[in-house]
Design a protein around this motif. Structure first.
Motif, PDB file in Angstrom:
ATOM      1  N   ARG A  70      -0.956   9.657  12.362  1.00 50.06           N
ATOM      2  CA  ARG A  70      -2.075   8.942  12.970  1.00 50.06           C
ATOM      3  C   ARG A  70      -2.622   9.667  14.204  1.00 50.06           C
ATOM      4  NH1 ARG A  70      -1.875   3.355  11.304  1.00 50.06           N
ATOM      5  NH2 ARG A  70       0.039   2.942  10.178  1.00 50.06           N
ATOM      6  N   THR A  92      -9.151   2.000  14.132  1.00 53.26           N
ATOM      7  CA  THR A  92      -8.975   0.561  14.294  1.00 53.26           C
ATOM      8  C   THR A  92      -8.503   0.237  15.707  1.00 53.26           C
ATOM      9  OG1 THR A  92      -8.234   0.484  11.986  1.00 53.26           O
ATOM     10  CG2 THR A  92      -7.791  -1.457  13.323  1.00 53.26           C
ATOM     11  N   THR A 134      -5.729   5.468  14.108  1.00 54.55           N
ATOM     12  CA  THR A 134      -6.235   5.661  12.753  1.00 54.55           C
ATOM     13  C   THR A 134      -5.156   5.227  11.775  1.00 54.55           C
ATOM     14  OG1 THR A 134      -5.347   7.901  12.555  1.00 54.55           O
ATOM     15  CG2 THR A 134      -7.604   7.689  13.396  1.00 54.55           C
ATOM     16  N   ASP A 135      -5.559   5.125  10.536  1.00 52.50           N
ATOM     17  CA  ASP A 135      -4.586   4.975   9.461  1.00 52.50           C
ATOM     18  C   ASP A 135      -3.883   6.332   9.313  1.00 52.50           C
ATOM     19  OD1 ASP A 135      -6.120   6.280   6.752  1.00 52.50           O
ATOM     20  OD2 ASP A 135      -7.345   5.756   8.486  1.00 52.50           O
ATOM     21  N   PRO A 136      -2.755   6.389   8.587  1.00 53.00           N
ATOM     22  CA  PRO A 136      -2.039   7.666   8.452  1.00 53.00           C
ATOM     23  C   PRO A 136      -2.874   8.802   7.856  1.00 53.00           C
ATOM     24  CG  PRO A 136      -0.608   5.869   7.819  1.00 53.00           C
ATOM     25  CD  PRO A 136      -1.985   5.266   8.017  1.00 53.00           C
ATOM     26  N   GLN A 149      -5.992   9.255   8.536  1.00 54.30           N
ATOM     27  CA  GLN A 149      -7.009   9.544   9.557  1.00 54.30           C
ATOM     28  C   GLN A 149      -8.433   9.343   9.035  1.00 54.30           C
ATOM     29  OE1 GLN A 149      -6.252  13.313  11.498  1.00 54.30           O
ATOM     30  NE2 GLN A 149      -4.093  12.861  11.736  1.00 54.30           N
ATOM     31  N   GLU A 193       6.013   4.961  14.126  1.00 55.51           N
ATOM     32  CA  GLU A 193       4.811   5.659  13.683  1.00 55.51           C
ATOM     33  C   GLU A 193       4.751   7.065  14.271  1.00 55.51           C
ATOM     34  OE1 GLU A 193       2.796   4.419  11.482  1.00 55.51           O
ATOM     35  OE2 GLU A 193       3.467   2.339  11.526  1.00 55.51           O
TER      36      GLU A 193
END
Length: 137
Positions: free
Chosen positions: A2, A26, A18-20, A22, A47
């Protein structure tokens, strides 16, 4: 991995991730500056962060704003505590105004729109999205 962005303030720090993969930025949370290091330690246990992105406040002429020295100190400490995670700074002019406008357009009640913490997390999200957009060219 992330990406994580910060809208640093002396009262609150807006945090976005970001989500993993990218793809999506959020809003994550707002943290008091005293609690940011505990928050990061806990977050990084579950994470992986590839890069920290920090909004650097500037005046209209491009010079540092009054609060820039606090941001510089925050970035210095990030680099010291997490030497393996790169720290990137990005110009954050207008992010608070953009965040307020985005919240207003979302249809939230006026009381909700005036919540400073919400503005800080949305600002962090805008900082993160700006960084992601700048990399895609």
């Amino acid at each position: 991995m992330r990406l994580m962005a910060f809208d640093y303030g002396t009262k609150r720090i807006g945090v976005a991730v970001t989500d993993p993969m990218q793809i999506i930025a959020t809003a994550l949370t707002t943290v008091h500056p005293q609690d940011i290091w505990t928050f990061l330690t806990d977050y990084l246990q579950t994470e992986q962060i590839e890069t920290f992105i920090v909004g650097r406040p500037r005046q209209m002429d491009g010079s540092d704003s009054e609060s820039a020295s606090h941001v510089v100190g925050f970035m210095r400490k990030l680099k010291k505590i997490y030497p393996t995670i790169p720290v990137v700074e990005i110009d954050e002019r207008f992010t608070s105004k953009m965040a307020s406008a985005a919240i207003a357009q979302s249809g939230k009640k006026k009381k909700d729109r005036q919540q400073k913490g919400l503005i800080d997390t949305v600002s962090a999200t805008i900082i993160l999205q700006s960084y992601m957009d700048s990399r895609s060219f």
